[in-house]
Design an enzyme around this catalytic site. Structure first.
Site, short mmCIF file in Angstrom:
data_model
loop_
_atom_site.label_atom_id
_atom_site.label_comp_id
_atom_site.label_asym_id
_atom_site.label_seq_id
_atom_site.Cartn_x
_atom_site.Cartn_y
_atom_site.Cartn_z
N CYS A 1 80.48 -44.03 -15.80
CA CYS A 1 81.74 -43.29 -15.70
C CYS A 1 81.46 -41.78 -15.59
O CYS A 1 80.68 -41.23 -16.38
CB CYS A 1 82.58 -43.57 -16.94
SG CYS A 1 84.14 -42.67 -16.95
N HIS B 1 93.75 -62.01 -10.88
CA HIS B 1 92.36 -62.00 -11.36
C HIS B 1 91.63 -60.71 -11.00
O HIS B 1 90.40 -60.68 -11.00
CB HIS B 1 91.60 -63.22 -10.82
CG HIS B 1 92.06 -64.52 -11.41
ND1 HIS B 1 91.73 -65.76 -10.89
CD2 HIS B 1 92.84 -64.77 -12.50
CE1 HIS B 1 92.28 -66.71 -11.64
NE2 HIS B 1 92.96 -66.14 -12.60
N ARG C 1 79.74 -60.02 -2.90
CA ARG C 1 81.11 -60.42 -2.54
C ARG C 1 81.84 -59.28 -1.84
O ARG C 1 82.65 -59.52 -0.95
CB ARG C 1 81.86 -60.90 -3.79
CG ARG C 1 81.26 -62.21 -4.31
CD ARG C 1 82.05 -62.80 -5.43
NE ARG C 1 83.41 -63.15 -5.00
CZ ARG C 1 84.38 -63.46 -5.85
NH1 ARG C 1 84.14 -63.47 -7.15
NH2 ARG C 1 85.57 -63.77 -5.40
N GLY D 1 95.48 -73.80 -1.44
CA GLY D 1 94.03 -73.64 -1.52
C GLY D 1 93.45 -73.28 -2.87
O GLY D 1 92.62 -72.39 -2.97
N THR D 2 93.87 -74.00 -3.90
CA THR D 2 93.25 -73.78 -5.21
C THR D 2 93.01 -75.14 -5.86
O THR D 2 93.81 -76.06 -5.69
CB THR D 2 94.12 -72.87 -6.11
OG1 THR D 2 93.58 -72.86 -7.43
CG2 THR D 2 95.57 -73.26 -6.15
N SER D 3 91.89 -75.26 -6.59
CA SER D 3 91.49 -76.57 -7.11
C SER D 3 92.34 -77.01 -8.31
O SER D 3 92.19 -78.13 -8.78
CB SER D 3 90.01 -76.55 -7.50
OG SER D 3 89.76 -75.48 -8.38
N CYS E 1 85.86 -48.18 -15.88
CA CYS E 1 84.96 -47.82 -16.98
C CYS E 1 85.25 -48.76 -18.15
O CYS E 1 86.42 -49.03 -18.45
CB CYS E 1 85.21 -46.37 -17.36
SG CYS E 1 84.48 -45.91 -18.93
N ALA F 1 94.58 -74.34 5.40
CA ALA F 1 95.63 -73.31 5.32
C ALA F 1 96.04 -72.85 6.72
O ALA F 1 97.25 -72.70 6.98
CB ALA F 1 95.10 -72.13 4.50
N1 APR Z 1 92.51 -74.32 3.39
C1 APR Z 1 93.11 -74.57 2.20
N2 APR Z 1 92.42 -74.96 1.10
C2 APR Z 1 91.10 -75.07 1.19
C3 APR Z 1 90.39 -74.81 2.39
C4 APR Z 1 91.17 -74.43 3.53
N3 APR Z 1 90.59 -74.18 4.71
N4 APR Z 1 89.06 -75.01 2.16
C5 APR Z 1 88.96 -75.36 0.87
N5 APR Z 1 90.16 -75.41 0.28
C6 APR Z 1 90.51 -75.75 -1.09
C7 APR Z 1 89.56 -76.72 -1.76
O1 APR Z 1 89.95 -78.06 -1.48
C8 APR Z 1 89.72 -76.37 -3.24
O2 APR Z 1 90.73 -77.18 -3.82
O3 APR Z 1 90.43 -74.57 -1.86
C9 APR Z 1 90.21 -74.92 -3.23
C10 APR Z 1 89.21 -73.94 -3.79
O4 APR Z 1 89.03 -74.19 -5.15
P1 APR Z 1 88.13 -73.27 -6.07
O5 APR Z 1 86.83 -73.02 -5.41
O6 APR Z 1 88.12 -73.87 -7.43
O7 APR Z 1 88.91 -71.86 -6.08
P2 APR Z 1 90.17 -71.42 -6.94
O8 APR Z 1 91.01 -72.58 -7.30
O9 APR Z 1 90.80 -70.29 -6.23
O10 APR Z 1 89.47 -70.86 -8.26
C11 APR Z 1 90.30 -70.34 -9.25
O11 APR Z 1 88.42 -69.72 -10.58
O12 APR Z 1 86.29 -69.03 -10.18
C12 APR Z 1 87.49 -68.64 -10.71
O13 APR Z 1 88.59 -66.58 -10.90
C13 APR Z 1 88.05 -67.47 -9.96
O14 APR Z 1 90.17 -67.13 -8.91
C14 APR Z 1 89.14 -68.07 -9.12
C15 APR Z 1 89.60 -69.24 -9.98
#
Ligand code: APR
Length: 248
Positions: free
Chosen positions: A141, A111, A61, A179-181, A119, A223
């Site tokens: 460390c 996060h 990553r 952009g988060t699920s 460490c 986004a």
């Molecule tokens: N623009 C906006 N959103 C997008 C795009 C885009 N181009 N492409 C994908 N997405 C959306 C997807 O539809 C999905 O809802 O981004 C979201 C990604 O979801 P996850 O993969 O679940 O990521 P996230 O919600 O950030 O995960 C939360 O989970 O794995 C842990 O700690 C990790 O911070 C992370 C946390």
């Protein structure tokens, strides 16, 4: 949704905002790493069982994030911050550094951060851009010799500075989530706190998040399609306000 200079904007971002910079999301297609679900490599248990596997995952990553560039959405958020100053706060679940490289300053990585390590004993985070990709390369460390781990909040651990986050959420008048699920708490619960406070809420993404019903507004698109438009709306709202004040 319209918002202006009098508003206090709390922005929460997830992996989706970095997707168009080429960084894979966790739960979408391509969300697996060498056949492992993220939960299998991002837990204290995984670290105990196989620190080499965990460090190979975070080294990969680090490589991906080093090669990636901030996109138009990262830059638009930085431009909105420039206009709003202290009325803007960005809380990201992402561990990449694309927000800061895009110009964001009032930023919190709840996060953790990919380019920091700590460490397990001293616990002091430090800047670290190295790759640890074999058992022989695992870092220790320099002070106490204990193992060094990624400065990442894993599943089952408490996100960083929740108090500061809740303080900001408490002052906000608009919550913008990008952009988060909506599947990982406590971040997925911010919209419910916002609703209890009666502030406006908006989600931006190509798919509905799991907590979609809690938002006032869902803007469907990527986004980079939508966030720069918000900047445009913000700017034209600002200039209409300025014109109105001048005409008055
Ligand atoms: N623009 C906006 N959103 C997008 C795009 C885009 N181009 N492409 C994908 N997405 C959306 C997807 O539809 C999905 O809802 O981004 C979201 C990604 O979801 P996850 O993969 O679940 O990521 P996230 O919600 O950030 O995960 C939360 O989970 O794995 C842990 O700690 C990790 O911070 C992370 C946390």
């Amino acid at each position: 949704m319209r918002f202006g200079k009098q508003d206090r904007l709390f922005v929460l971002t997830g992996a989706g905002i970095s997707a168009e910079s080429g960084l894979a999301t966790f739960r979408g297609s391509g969300g697996l790493w060498n056949g492992h679900r993220v939960e299998e490599v991002a837990t204290p248990e995984a670290w105990e069982a196989n620190p080499e596997l965990v460090w190979r995952f975070y080294s990969m990553r680090r490589r991906d994030a080093t090669d990636a560039q901030p996109n138009a959405a990262h830059r638009a958020l930085a431009a909105i911050e420039e206009q709003m100053g202290d009325r803007f706060y960005l809380c990201t679940q992402n561990v990449d550094d694309l927000h800061e490289r895009g110009g964001s300053r009032r930023l919190h990585h709840m996060h953790g951060e990919l380019f920091q390590s700590r460490c397990v004993s001293c616990e002091r985070p430090f800047s670290d851009r190295k790759f640890y990709e074999s058992a022989a390369a695992l870092p220790a460390c320099e002070t106490c010799g204990e193992p060094v781990r990624p400065h990442i909040v894993w599943f089952g651990e408490i996100p960083l500075d929740m108090e500061g986050i809740y303080r900001q959420l408490d002052r906000a008048t608009v919550l913008l989530v990008i952009g988060t699920s909506g599947s990982v708490y406590p971040a997925a619960g911010f919209v419910h706190i916002a609703n209890q406070r009666g502030i406006r809420t908006m989600y931006i993404g190509p798919e509905e998040p799991q907590n979609a019903e809690a938002f006032d507004e869902i803007l469907s698109g990527t986004a980079t399609e939508i966030v720069p438009q918000l900047l445009y709306t913000f700017r034209s709202f600002q200039s209409r306000c300025q014109n109105a004040a001048r005409d008055y």
